[in-house]
Design a protein around this motif. Structure first.
Motif, short mmCIF file in Angstrom:
data_model
loop_
_atom_site.label_atom_id
_atom_site.label_comp_id
_atom_site.label_asym_id
_atom_site.label_seq_id
_atom_site.Cartn_x
_atom_site.Cartn_y
_atom_site.Cartn_z
N GLU A 102 -18.72 28.36 26.00
CA GLU A 102 -18.51 27.48 24.85
C GLU A 102 -18.28 26.03 25.29
O GLU A 102 -17.93 25.17 24.48
CB GLU A 102 -17.32 27.97 24.03
N CYS A 103 -18.50 25.77 26.58
CA CYS A 103 -18.38 24.42 27.17
C CYS A 103 -16.96 23.87 27.19
O CYS A 103 -16.74 22.67 27.04
CB CYS A 103 -19.33 23.44 26.47
N TYR A 115 -21.82 23.30 32.10
CA TYR A 115 -23.16 23.27 31.51
C TYR A 115 -23.67 21.83 31.36
O TYR A 115 -24.84 21.55 31.59
CB TYR A 115 -23.17 23.97 30.16
N SER A 116 -22.79 20.93 30.97
CA SER A 116 -23.23 19.54 30.78
C SER A 116 -23.66 18.91 32.10
O SER A 116 -24.63 18.15 32.16
CB SER A 116 -22.12 18.70 30.13
N THR A 117 -22.96 19.27 33.18
CA THR A 117 -23.31 18.72 34.50
C THR A 117 -24.65 19.25 34.97
O THR A 117 -25.51 18.49 35.44
CB THR A 117 -22.21 19.08 35.53
N VAL A 118 -24.86 20.56 34.85
CA VAL A 118 -26.11 21.14 35.32
C VAL A 118 -27.28 20.66 34.46
O VAL A 118 -28.38 20.40 34.96
CB VAL A 118 -26.05 22.68 35.38
N LYS A 119 -27.05 20.51 33.15
CA LYS A 119 -28.13 20.07 32.28
C LYS A 119 -28.60 18.66 32.64
O LYS A 119 -29.80 18.37 32.64
CB LYS A 119 -27.69 20.13 30.81
N VAL A 147 -31.36 27.00 34.31
CA VAL A 147 -32.28 25.86 34.37
C VAL A 147 -33.24 25.92 33.18
O VAL A 147 -33.48 24.91 32.49
CB VAL A 147 -33.05 25.85 35.70
N THR A 148 -33.78 27.10 32.92
CA THR A 148 -34.67 27.26 31.78
C THR A 148 -33.92 27.02 30.47
O THR A 148 -34.42 26.36 29.55
CB THR A 148 -35.29 28.67 31.77
N ARG A 149 -32.70 27.53 30.38
CA ARG A 149 -31.90 27.29 29.18
C ARG A 149 -31.65 25.80 28.94
O ARG A 149 -31.66 25.35 27.80
CB ARG A 149 -30.55 28.01 29.30
N CYS A 150 -31.45 25.04 30.00
CA CYS A 150 -31.24 23.60 29.86
C CYS A 150 -32.44 22.92 29.20
O CYS A 150 -32.30 22.15 28.25
CB CYS A 150 -30.97 22.96 31.22
N MET A 151 -33.64 23.23 29.69
CA MET A 151 -34.84 22.59 29.15
C MET A 151 -35.20 23.12 27.77
O MET A 151 -35.61 22.37 26.88
CB MET A 151 -36.00 22.76 30.13
N PRO A 159 -27.26 22.59 20.87
CA PRO A 159 -26.19 21.95 21.63
C PRO A 159 -25.75 22.77 22.84
O PRO A 159 -25.97 23.98 22.90
CB PRO A 159 -25.05 21.83 20.60
N ASN A 160 -25.11 22.10 23.78
CA ASN A 160 -24.70 22.76 25.02
C ASN A 160 -23.81 23.97 24.79
O ASN A 160 -23.90 24.97 25.51
CB ASN A 160 -23.98 21.76 25.93
N ASN A 161 -22.94 23.91 23.77
CA ASN A 161 -22.01 25.02 23.57
C ASN A 161 -22.66 26.24 22.95
O ASN A 161 -22.01 27.27 22.76
CB ASN A 161 -20.81 24.57 22.73
N GLU A 162 -23.97 26.15 22.65
CA GLU A 162 -24.72 27.31 22.17
C GLU A 162 -25.83 27.71 23.14
O GLU A 162 -26.57 28.65 22.88
CB GLU A 162 -25.33 27.02 20.79
N MET A 163 -25.91 27.00 24.25
CA MET A 163 -26.99 27.22 25.22
C MET A 163 -26.99 28.63 25.78
O MET A 163 -28.04 29.23 26.01
CB MET A 163 -26.86 26.19 26.35
N SER A 164 -25.80 29.20 25.99
CA SER A 164 -25.71 30.51 26.61
C SER A 164 -26.22 31.63 25.70
O SER A 164 -26.40 32.76 26.15
CB SER A 164 -24.26 30.81 27.02
N THR A 165 -26.46 31.33 24.43
CA THR A 165 -26.96 32.35 23.50
C THR A 165 -28.47 32.52 23.61
O THR A 165 -29.02 33.50 23.07
CB THR A 165 -26.61 32.00 22.04
N LEU A 166 -29.15 31.61 24.29
CA LEU A 166 -30.61 31.70 24.43
C LEU A 166 -30.97 32.87 25.34
O LEU A 166 -30.46 32.97 26.46
CB LEU A 166 -31.17 30.40 25.01
N LYS A 167 -31.84 33.74 24.87
CA LYS A 167 -32.26 34.90 25.65
C LYS A 167 -33.46 34.52 26.52
O LYS A 167 -34.50 34.11 26.01
CB LYS A 167 -32.64 36.06 24.72
N VAL A 168 -33.30 34.65 27.81
CA VAL A 168 -34.37 34.35 28.76
C VAL A 168 -34.44 35.49 29.76
O VAL A 168 -33.50 35.69 30.54
CB VAL A 168 -34.13 33.01 29.50
#
Length: 206
Positions: A102-103, A115-119, A147-151, A159-168
């Motif tokens: 959740e950042c 997450y913000s740093t890696v993005k 990395v894929t989630r960032c792009m 937003p960054n706090n929802e990035m981890s919900t992306l299924k890859v």
């Protein structure tokens, strides 16, 4: 310009661990699928599991139309989880992991990244690749889940706090179009996993 993103539950993060035999099979399948596209450049994370996948893509490209060398960007390395690397969610603590996703930067692991740093570093590396990819051409990035989630999250406006919900899925392919004039980004498809000759992949993709 197109970027094709190929990804390669213990949290290894920036640890340089090799692919399993299954992972190698999936990376070969991804490279075979991308053979149909004329890639101007093949870029990779410096971690060996990504380098393996990038070499599969590179060797199947048409040598008559593509003589670019493999490009390695430090910024494409997987999220560094610091002291959490090599641990399971149970060992880290579910509450800490949830707050991290959740950042909540106050729980960033020691010697690790948020997450913000890696993005920030991932998008800088992506822009370097786009700068050497001609208009109307495509390049490939072979990297990792975060990395894929960032792009993908940037392209979708997530937003960054929802990035981890992306299924890859592992060894899956995501295609993003970038307009050089307007800066518009269009996701053509995400987390497509080519058939590796297995009845079902371990992450249940496709």
């Amino acid at each position: 310009r197109n970027l094709y993103l190929s990804v390669s539950q213990v949290y290894y993060g920036a640890l340089d661990v090799p692919l399993s035999p299954l992972g190698e099979m999936e990376a070969v399948a991804a490279g075979s699928y991308l053979k149909q596209f004329d890639m101007q450049h093949v870029a990779s994370s410096p971690l060996s599991r990504a380098i393996f996948g990038a070499k599969q893509v590179k060797k199947l490209q048409n040598p008559l139309s593509n003589d670019a060398e493999l490009v390695v960007y430090e910024g494409l390395k997987e999220l560094d989880r610091g002291v959490w690397c090599g641990k399971t969610k149970g060992e880290i603590g579910a509450d800490l992991m949830d707050r991290f996703d959740e950042c909540d930067e106050s729980v960033t692991p020691r010697n690790g990244e948020s997450y913000s740093t890696v993005k920030k570093r991932v998008l800088e590396a992506r822009d370097k690749l786009l700068s050497i990819t001609d208009l109307g051409k495509a390049s490939t990035i072979v990297s990792h889940l975060q990395v894929t989630r960032c792009m993908l999250s940037e392209a979708l406006g997530i937003p960054n706090n929802e990035m981890s919900t992306l299924k890859v899925a592992t060894a899956s392919i995501t295609c993003i179009d970038y307009c050089g004039e307007s800066g518009k980004q269009v996701v053509q498809f995400a987390s497509f996993k080519p058939d590796a000759g297995l009845e079902k992949s371990k992450d249940m993709a496709n």
